[in-house]
Design an enzyme around this catalytic site. Structure first.
Site, PDB file in Angstrom:
ATOM      1  N   LYS A 147       0.833  -1.213   0.000  1.00  0.00           N
ATOM      2  CA  LYS A 147       0.000   0.000   0.000  1.00  0.00           C
ATOM      3  C   LYS A 147       0.866   1.261   0.000  1.00  0.00           C
ATOM      4  CE  LYS A 147      -3.948  -2.294   2.173  1.00  0.00           C
ATOM      5  NZ  LYS A 147      -4.747  -2.524   3.383  1.00  0.00           N
TER       6      LYS A 147
ATOM      7  N   GLN B 276      -4.426  -1.072   9.604  1.00  0.00           N
ATOM      8  CA  GLN B 276      -4.407  -2.413   9.018  1.00  0.00           C
ATOM      9  C   GLN B 276      -5.013  -3.419  10.000  1.00  0.00           C
ATOM     10  OE1 GLN B 276      -3.601  -3.059   5.861  1.00  0.00           O
ATOM     11  NE2 GLN B 276      -3.938  -5.239   6.048  1.00  0.00           N
TER      12      GLN B 276
ATOM     13  N   ASP C 282     -10.945   3.432   4.227  1.00  0.00           N
ATOM     14  CA  ASP C 282     -11.267   2.001   4.132  1.00  0.00           C
ATOM     15  C   ASP C 282     -12.778   1.787   4.089  1.00  0.00           C
ATOM     16  OD1 ASP C 282      -9.285   0.006   3.913  1.00  0.00           O
ATOM     17  OD2 ASP C 282      -8.572   0.410   5.946  1.00  0.00           O
TER      18      ASP C 282
HETATM   19  N1  GUN Z   1      -6.977  -6.335   6.288  1.00  0.00           N
HETATM   20  C1  GUN Z   1      -7.339  -7.091   5.245  1.00  0.00           C
HETATM   21  N2  GUN Z   1      -7.863  -6.312   4.274  1.00  0.00           N
HETATM   22  C2  GUN Z   1      -7.826  -5.041   4.722  1.00  0.00           C
HETATM   23  C3  GUN Z   1      -8.240  -3.790   4.176  1.00  0.00           C
HETATM   24  O1  GUN Z   1      -8.749  -3.673   3.067  1.00  0.00           O
HETATM   25  N3  GUN Z   1      -8.009  -2.716   4.973  1.00  0.00           N
HETATM   26  C4  GUN Z   1      -7.462  -2.811   6.192  1.00  0.00           C
HETATM   27  N4  GUN Z   1      -7.304  -1.688   6.894  1.00  0.00           N
HETATM   28  N5  GUN Z   1      -7.095  -3.946   6.739  1.00  0.00           N
HETATM   29  C5  GUN Z   1      -7.277  -5.054   5.998  1.00  0.00           C
END
Ligand code: GUN
Length: 281
Positions: free
Chosen positions: A51, A95, A118
């Site tokens: 990311k 995350q 998100d």
């Molecule tokens: N963990 C697994 N997928 C995601 C996501 O799309 N965003 C976040 N913040 N954590 C995750």
């Protein structure tokens, strides 16, 4: 059979974002994303690295906060509050999963909903369910973009979602419902999963169990979206028995190169959107 190429579409979206970001920079605005990683879960570390690298590629300023697994809930909340108040930060990503002693709901609710790129905050989920969304969660949003790119009509289609999680299954159901698909969500307690998937025009699997969806479970000419990511030996595989299912369907996403890159592209897209959402802040 048409392969839904998330790698190619995500590249196109990222190029668009890159241009938009450079125009914003000319006006003196640099989109900023704060990325919080708690603990040292290897999969999470990998995702967070992907990311932040993607941010760099398009010119989004990313601020990394890596915290030890022992951090307290209150300490984490105070970091988030600081980021909520920082005008350089347009988006905040925590995350998931978080360590057991931290209440995920409390953490998500502490994020300013305008910075919740998100789309996990109850405010954003509530707006999505009501049909006037602010931020769409990145994974289902990426899937919707794939449908759009390949001109897949969703109105009146029977969609079966396998996996009722907060990150994909639940928001996916709302997005499909909002465009008038008929939606059924299946999970571990669903009786006769095969009976459901076999009748579906669209099957979306977001479980993380290799070979969960086999060729005998899907309808001829249907569309299959594979959100699963599992490691088998040194290979990354999805939930779908791709080799056999792909022979039967009209459209399918590969793993890797399907939904995964779309999730990251939509995260960047939401961060760009956040610049406008936070205006007047
Ligand atoms: N963990 C697994 N997928 C995601 C996501 O799309 N965003 C976040 N913040 N954590 C995750």
């Amino acid at each position: 059979m048409i392969l839904l190429d998330g790698k190619a579409l995500s590249k196109k979206i990222r190029e668009y974002i890159k241009k938009e970001v450079s125009q914003l920079k000319q006006k003196g605005v640099i989109p900023g994303l704060a990325v919080i990683l708690v603990g040292d879960n290897p999969a999470s570390q990998l995702y967070v690295n992907m990311k932040t690298k993607a941010c760099e590629d398009v010119g989004i300023y990313s601020i990394n906060h890596r915290m030890p697994a022992e951090i307290s809930e209150n300490e984490l909340i105070s970091v988030i509050k600081m980021l909520n108040d920082n005008p350089m930060v347009h988006g905040i990503l925590v995350q998931l999963p978080l360590p057991e002693h931290i209440n995920e709901e409390k953490i998500i609710e502490s994020i300013d909903y305008k910075k919740d790129i998100d789309g996990f905050h109850p405010y954003n989920i509530g707006r999505l369910v009501r049909g006037y969304p602010l931020y769409y969660s990145c994974t289902p949003y990426g899937i919707m973009k794939l449908f759009e790119e390949y001109n897949i009509e969703l109105k009146g289609k029977d969609a079966v979602i396998v996996g009722a999680g907060n990150i994909t299954g639940k928001p996916m159901a709302s997005m499909l419902l909002n465009v008038n698909a008929t939606v059924e969500i299946c999970h571990v307690y669903t009786k006769e999963l095969k009976e459901k998937t076999l009748n579906a025009d669209i099957v979306i699997s977001a479980v993380g169990k290799p070979n969960l969806i086999t060729a005998d479970m899907v309808k001829e000419g249907s569309i299959v979206i594979d959100v699963g990511i599992s490691r088998v030996g040194d290979k990354v595989v999805g939930d779908v028995d791709f080799e056999n299912v792909s022979k039967k369907v009209s459209h399918i996403t590969p793993v890797p190169g399907g939904v995964g890159p779309m999730t990251i592209a939509m995260l960047l897209y939401n961060t760009l959107k956040a610049v406008n959402t936070n205006k007047g802040f």
